[in-house]
Design an enzyme around this catalytic site. Sequence first.
Site, PDB file in Angstrom:
ATOM      1  N   CYS A 199      39.754  36.118  44.903  1.00 36.70           N
ATOM      2  CA  CYS A 199      39.856  34.672  45.152  1.00 36.70           C
ATOM      3  C   CYS A 199      38.715  34.133  45.993  1.00 36.70           C
ATOM      4  O   CYS A 199      38.796  33.030  46.523  1.00 36.70           O
ATOM      5  CB  CYS A 199      41.187  34.348  45.808  1.00 36.70           C
ATOM      6  SG  CYS A 199      42.567  34.503  44.670  1.00 36.70           S
TER       7      CYS A 199
ATOM      8  N   ASN B  56      32.286  35.971  47.838  1.00 33.00           N
ATOM      9  CA  ASN B  56      31.433  34.801  47.639  1.00 33.00           C
ATOM     10  C   ASN B  56      31.235  34.010  48.924  1.00 33.00           C
ATOM     11  O   ASN B  56      30.115  33.618  49.254  1.00 33.00           O
ATOM     12  CB  ASN B  56      32.030  33.900  46.560  1.00 33.00           C
ATOM     13  CG  ASN B  56      31.703  34.414  45.178  1.00 33.00           C
ATOM     14  OD1 ASN B  56      30.665  34.096  44.619  1.00 33.00           O
ATOM     15  ND2 ASN B  56      32.573  35.258  44.641  1.00 33.00           N
TER      16      ASN B  56
ATOM     17  N   HIS C 181      43.382  41.396  55.610  1.00 33.14           N
ATOM     18  CA  HIS C 181      42.611  41.303  54.363  1.00 33.14           C
ATOM     19  C   HIS C 181      41.699  40.078  54.470  1.00 33.14           C
ATOM     20  O   HIS C 181      41.950  39.045  53.853  1.00 33.14           O
ATOM     21  CB  HIS C 181      43.603  41.160  53.196  1.00 33.14           C
ATOM     22  CG  HIS C 181      42.995  41.344  51.836  1.00 33.14           C
ATOM     23  ND1 HIS C 181      43.595  40.872  50.687  1.00 33.14           N
ATOM     24  CD2 HIS C 181      41.857  41.961  51.437  1.00 33.14           C
ATOM     25  CE1 HIS C 181      42.852  41.188  49.640  1.00 33.14           C
ATOM     26  NE2 HIS C 181      41.798  41.837  50.057  1.00 33.14           N
TER      27      HIS C 181
ATOM     28  N   SER D   2      43.192  38.903  46.545  1.00 34.29           N
ATOM     29  CA  SER D   2      42.201  39.646  45.772  1.00 34.29           C
ATOM     30  C   SER D   2      41.598  38.766  44.680  1.00 34.29           C
ATOM     31  O   SER D   2      42.321  38.053  43.985  1.00 34.29           O
ATOM     32  CB  SER D   2      42.870  40.869  45.147  1.00 34.29           C
ATOM     33  OG  SER D   2      43.428  41.663  46.166  1.00 34.29           O
TER      34      SER D   2
ATOM     35  N   ASP E 144      35.901  41.969  53.064  1.00 33.41           N
ATOM     36  CA  ASP E 144      37.252  42.283  52.576  1.00 33.41           C
ATOM     37  C   ASP E 144      38.278  42.552  53.673  1.00 33.41           C
ATOM     38  O   ASP E 144      39.428  42.182  53.528  1.00 33.41           O
ATOM     39  CB  ASP E 144      37.175  43.496  51.630  1.00 33.41           C
ATOM     40  CG  ASP E 144      38.404  43.618  50.724  1.00 33.41           C
ATOM     41  OD1 ASP E 144      38.803  42.605  50.128  1.00 33.41           O
ATOM     42  OD2 ASP E 144      38.969  44.723  50.624  1.00 33.41           O
TER      43      ASP E 144
ATOM     44  N   SER F 221      36.153  44.726  36.859  1.00 31.30           N
ATOM     45  CA  SER F 221      35.008  45.624  37.030  1.00 31.30           C
ATOM     46  C   SER F 221      34.344  45.295  38.367  1.00 31.30           C
ATOM     47  O   SER F 221      34.395  44.149  38.831  1.00 31.30           O
ATOM     48  CB  SER F 221      34.015  45.443  35.881  1.00 31.30           C
ATOM     49  OG  SER F 221      33.628  44.093  35.752  1.00 31.30           O
ATOM     50  N   ARG F 222      33.729  46.301  38.971  1.00 35.53           N
ATOM     51  CA  ARG F 222      33.223  46.097  40.337  1.00 35.53           C
ATOM     52  C   ARG F 222      31.899  46.795  40.583  1.00 35.53           C
ATOM     53  O   ARG F 222      31.519  47.724  39.866  1.00 35.53           O
ATOM     54  CB  ARG F 222      34.269  46.600  41.341  1.00 35.53           C
ATOM     55  CG  ARG F 222      35.547  45.744  41.277  1.00 35.53           C
ATOM     56  CD  ARG F 222      36.467  45.945  42.424  1.00 35.53           C
ATOM     57  NE  ARG F 222      37.608  45.041  42.341  1.00 35.53           N
ATOM     58  CZ  ARG F 222      37.924  44.122  43.256  1.00 35.53           C
ATOM     59  NH1 ARG F 222      37.183  43.972  44.329  1.00 35.53           N
ATOM     60  NH2 ARG F 222      38.985  43.365  43.099  1.00 35.53           N
TER      61      ARG F 222
ATOM     62  N   LYS G 175      42.358  49.971  51.240  1.00 34.07           N
ATOM     63  CA  LYS G 175      43.651  49.299  51.388  1.00 34.07           C
ATOM     64  C   LYS G 175      44.692  50.209  52.054  1.00 34.07           C
ATOM     65  O   LYS G 175      45.481  49.757  52.875  1.00 34.07           O
ATOM     66  CB  LYS G 175      44.165  48.825  50.028  1.00 34.07           C
ATOM     67  CG  LYS G 175      43.168  47.957  49.271  1.00 34.07           C
ATOM     68  CD  LYS G 175      42.847  46.696  50.008  1.00 34.07           C
ATOM     69  CE  LYS G 175      41.606  46.059  49.423  1.00 34.07           C
ATOM     70  NZ  LYS G 175      41.544  44.637  49.383  1.00 34.07           N
TER      71      LYS G 175
ATOM     72  N   ARG H 145      44.445  48.271  40.937  1.00 31.44           N
ATOM     73  CA  ARG H 145      45.507  48.781  41.807  1.00 31.44           C
ATOM     74  C   ARG H 145      46.855  48.688  41.091  1.00 31.44           C
ATOM     75  O   ARG H 145      47.104  47.782  40.310  1.00 31.44           O
ATOM     76  CB  ARG H 145      45.567  47.986  43.107  1.00 31.44           C
ATOM     77  CG  ARG H 145      44.499  48.377  44.118  1.00 31.44           C
ATOM     78  CD  ARG H 145      44.639  47.591  45.408  1.00 31.44           C
ATOM     79  NE  ARG H 145      44.366  46.179  45.196  1.00 31.44           N
ATOM     80  CZ  ARG H 145      45.287  45.237  45.086  1.00 31.44           C
ATOM     81  NH1 ARG H 145      46.566  45.544  45.187  1.00 31.44           N
ATOM     82  NH2 ARG H 145      44.939  43.992  44.892  1.00 31.44           N
TER      83      ARG H 145
ATOM     84  N   TYR I  82      40.565  55.113  40.643  1.00 29.68           N
ATOM     85  CA  TYR I  82      39.798  53.859  40.781  1.00 29.68           C
ATOM     86  C   TYR I  82      40.228  53.024  41.985  1.00 29.68           C
ATOM     87  O   TYR I  82      41.417  52.912  42.288  1.00 29.68           O
ATOM     88  CB  TYR I  82      39.971  53.022  39.504  1.00 29.68           C
ATOM     89  CG  TYR I  82      39.058  51.802  39.433  1.00 29.68           C
ATOM     90  CD1 TYR I  82      37.704  51.878  39.758  1.00 29.68           C
ATOM     91  CD2 TYR I  82      39.549  50.569  39.029  1.00 29.68           C
ATOM     92  CE1 TYR I  82      36.875  50.771  39.682  1.00 29.68           C
ATOM     93  CE2 TYR I  82      38.723  49.449  38.941  1.00 29.68           C
ATOM     94  CZ  TYR I  82      37.379  49.560  39.271  1.00 29.68           C
ATOM     95  OH  TYR I  82      36.563  48.451  39.194  1.00 29.68           O
TER      96      TYR I  82
HETATM   97  P1  GTP Z   1      38.710  41.262  46.373  1.00 29.57           P
HETATM   98  O1  GTP Z   1      37.468  42.091  46.471  1.00 29.57           O
HETATM   99  O2  GTP Z   1      39.530  41.576  45.157  1.00 29.57           O
HETATM  100  O3  GTP Z   1      39.559  41.294  47.600  1.00 29.57           O
HETATM  101  O4  GTP Z   1      38.290  39.753  46.062  1.00 29.57           O
HETATM  102  P2  GTP Z   1      37.392  38.621  46.748  1.00 29.57           P
HETATM  103  O5  GTP Z   1      38.294  37.678  47.484  1.00 29.57           O
HETATM  104  O6  GTP Z   1      36.249  39.190  47.507  1.00 29.57           O
HETATM  105  O7  GTP Z   1      36.888  37.852  45.467  1.00 29.57           O
HETATM  106  P3  GTP Z   1      35.442  37.363  45.014  1.00 29.57           P
HETATM  107  O8  GTP Z   1      34.653  36.696  46.104  1.00 29.57           O
HETATM  108  O9  GTP Z   1      34.761  38.499  44.365  1.00 29.57           O
HETATM  109  O10 GTP Z   1      35.832  36.241  43.936  1.00 29.57           O
HETATM  110  C1  GTP Z   1      36.086  36.522  42.626  1.00 29.57           C
HETATM  111  C2  GTP Z   1      36.175  35.311  41.727  1.00 29.57           C
HETATM  112  O11 GTP Z   1      36.346  34.066  42.398  1.00 29.57           O
HETATM  113  C3  GTP Z   1      34.926  35.175  40.873  1.00 29.57           C
HETATM  114  O12 GTP Z   1      35.341  34.991  39.553  1.00 29.57           O
HETATM  115  C4  GTP Z   1      34.254  33.952  41.427  1.00 29.57           C
HETATM  116  O13 GTP Z   1      33.496  33.329  40.460  1.00 29.57           O
HETATM  117  C5  GTP Z   1      35.426  33.110  41.904  1.00 29.57           C
HETATM  118  N1  GTP Z   1      35.030  32.170  43.003  1.00 29.57           N
HETATM  119  C6  GTP Z   1      34.591  32.541  44.240  1.00 29.57           C
HETATM  120  N2  GTP Z   1      34.282  31.444  44.991  1.00 29.57           N
HETATM  121  C7  GTP Z   1      34.564  30.371  44.216  1.00 29.57           C
HETATM  122  C8  GTP Z   1      34.471  28.952  44.426  1.00 29.57           C
HETATM  123  O14 GTP Z   1      34.090  28.469  45.489  1.00 29.57           O
HETATM  124  N3  GTP Z   1      34.859  28.144  43.385  1.00 29.57           N
HETATM  125  C9  GTP Z   1      35.297  28.654  42.212  1.00 29.57           C
HETATM  126  N4  GTP Z   1      35.654  27.810  41.255  1.00 29.57           N
HETATM  127  N5  GTP Z   1      35.385  29.989  41.962  1.00 29.57           N
HETATM  128  C10 GTP Z   1      35.035  30.837  42.955  1.00 29.57           C
HETATM  129  C1  SPV Z   2      41.411  44.013  46.190  1.00 26.91           C
HETATM  130  O1  SPV Z   2      42.069  44.177  45.143  1.00 26.91           O
HETATM  131  O2  SPV Z   2      41.769  43.208  47.086  1.00 26.91           O
HETATM  132  C2  SPV Z   2      40.168  44.767  46.392  1.00 26.91           C
HETATM  133  C3  SPV Z   2      39.821  45.814  45.427  1.00 26.91           C
HETATM  134  O3  SPV Z   2      39.470  44.514  47.350  1.00 26.91           O
HETATM  135  S1  SPV Z   2      40.667  47.331  45.692  1.00 26.91           S
HETATM  136  O4  SPV Z   2      39.878  48.130  46.609  1.00 26.91           O
HETATM  137  O5  SPV Z   2      40.781  47.996  44.388  1.00 26.91           O
HETATM  138  O6  SPV Z   2      41.966  47.091  46.250  1.00 26.91           O
HETATM  139 MN    MN Z   3      40.397  42.953  48.683  1.00 24.90          MN
END
Ligand code: GTP
Ligand code: SPV
Ligand code: MN
Length: 652
Positions: free
Chosen positions: A315, A319, A291, A313, A338, A432-433, A271, A112, A262
């Site tokens: 964070c 997971n 969010h 994002s 999300d 990458s996603r 978003k 973004r 993208y």
């Molecule tokens: P967006 O899709 O961008 O909004 O992000 P998201 O909040 O869904 O992020 P996602 O769950 O994909 O987390 C991405 C990163 O956080 C990865 O590198 C994970 O390994 C790391 N991560 C997630 N949960 C944990 C955790 O409990 N501990 C640690 N150390 N890292 C974590």
């Molecule tokens: C974020 O960046 O919080 C995402 C990926 O979930 S995007 O759709 O590119 O904004």
């Molecule tokens: Mn997001």
Amino acid sequence: MPDFEKKSEEREYTRNVGQFAKKLTQPNVGLYNHLRGISVVNGNLVNLPTNLREFIEENVSLCQPESIHICDGSEQENAQLLRLMQKNGTIEPLPKYENCWLARTNPADVARVEGKTFICTQTRNKTIPTTKDGIKGTLGNWISPNDMQEAINSRFPRCMKGRTMYVIPFSMGPVGSPLSKIGVQLTDSAYVVASMGIMTRMGNAVLETLNNNNEEFVKCLHSVGTPLNGIKSHPHWPCDPERTIILHRPKTNEIVSYGSGYGGNSLLGKKCFALRIGSTIAKREGWLAEHMLILGITNPQGQKKYIVAAFPSACGKTNLAMMNATLPGYKIECVGDDIAWMKFDKNGQLRAINPENGFFGVAPGTSYKTNPNAMETIFKNTIFTNVAKTPDGGIYWEGLEDEVPNGTVLKDWHNNDWVKGETKTPAAHPNSRFCAPAKQCPIIDPQWESPEGVPISAILFGGRRPKGVPLVYEALDWDHGVFVGASMRSEATAAAEHQSKVIMHDPFAMRPFFGYNFGHYLSHWLSMKEKSNNLPKIFHVNWFRKDNAGKFLWPGFGENSRVLDWILRRVNNDDSCAVKTPIGYVPNKTNGLNLDGLKENINLDELLDVPRDFWLQEIEEIEKYFEEQIGTDLPNEIRAHVNNLKSRLINN
Ligand code: GTP
Ligand code: SPV
Ligand code: MN
């Protein structure tokens, strides 16, 4: 006007803009005049509701595509798009899996672009708080109506020349749910159509709803842009990074995006619609567009609750939303990873829907160890973007080291040779996603498409805080919880163009996504307490605290179920497991967190500590941020909480 290399290009451009302007001034130009000579290769314009036909007509006249394809959402259509993209080199198959594809973007189009994202309102203060003199606002970008029009005029005329305009009717939320909203995206990117087909409910069912109910829809216009000076190096991924711009006009529910193909820049339901335009609709209609992930959690006694969580994002939302709980007897189910749309029902119960239909998840770090449920989701009907490829036609990214032997020669995200264990650059881009259908998730919640939404018992805020912030704490009440959301900070990630590791303010994990003035957003959140006498409890979590050697103090991932267990006990009014600190309630060190069976040794003292000096500094920083960035738009209740926290810290 853009820069031109050749005089002839400039002449052609000026002529095009002139023709466009003339068309606009012709009175009563009938629908088919504008569409004459343009073939409709799929669907039928005559069957469309008038407001949709007019929207298409105007933009066909502006963008001058060669043909129009009205998306029906069928399997055949999707297969046809995939064949086309394969022919153009936009995607390649991943034969190791079922119907999975790999796209590589232009390396200038990977995340973004927050600096090029604007909200258009008559006055600036409607979009962003009035900052202190000399301070640059960081809570969004404003553009005036004139400048928005100018931005469109200088980019869109004839931008789809020689190409197909796809018309994507889509629903955010289950088709027909009272909480859902409809949008229509016009785009010249087949990749966007295929991705929107996964991320939203798309096609004929949505058109029918539009037709039957004569509904309004959010108008989304998108072009990848074909730069006149052209980036010729990546013809399979046209884009115009230098002139990329993402525009929103909340007053008329319009989104206009140019130059990027993208993610959040181009999948406009996500978003742009569900958060930026969504938050302004939510303000008007009295609900919340956030969010946030949504998960269901069942405890060993069989009691089920739903939780939402806002993390910035990359964070940890995906997971947490799909976690396999390590704590025996607990079960997590996923509603969304999300975005949450939430509304108090007539009984004062907060209810949430996931407006999306798929996951657009961060690939690196996803593995059978960290997120097995994501791994079980993504190996059919998935589009991967900017990941690496193994010799047997599978995927690879950082975090999958155990799956591929050293010495294997892969193709990295640039399609260059990449030797496992030798090449030093990342194999996959950090942003990458995977783009995968939500229904394929093995722990998708049975209620995930429930039209009335799931009942929410707790709201979590969180971020990447290496120092000072305890694993979990609970806000003292609703207003204090709103203050906690407003005070959120986190290390920057690769999801946007920021430099990594800087600790940034990211209130409510919404900083890049507010559709209106953040001060007014805070007032809106505060006003929610009038709607219920059964408000969800608010918490802050931090999986990312580190020791002095830089090692995570908490194992995270499935072990986060131990934190959710404490949160559930607090939701059930268990007072024995918490102690009060100046920042809120934290787990009691003796019977707070359940650490039974945890293999690692946990330094609870360090993990749960609330260091006074750190927090005195933190509140100074928060106060400065509020004063500089929100100024007179800061609600009094929040200012009071700054002072209350200060005095609690001083008197502690
Ligand atoms: P967006 O899709 O961008 O909004 O992000 P998201 O909040 O869904 O992020 P996602 O769950 O994909 O987390 C991405 C990163 O956080 C990865 O590198 C994970 O390994 C790391 N991560 C997630 N949960 C944990 C955790 O409990 N501990 C640690 N150390 N890292 C974590
Ligand atoms: C974020 O960046 O919080 C995402 C990926 O979930 S995007 O759709 O590119 O904004
Ligand atoms: Mn997001």
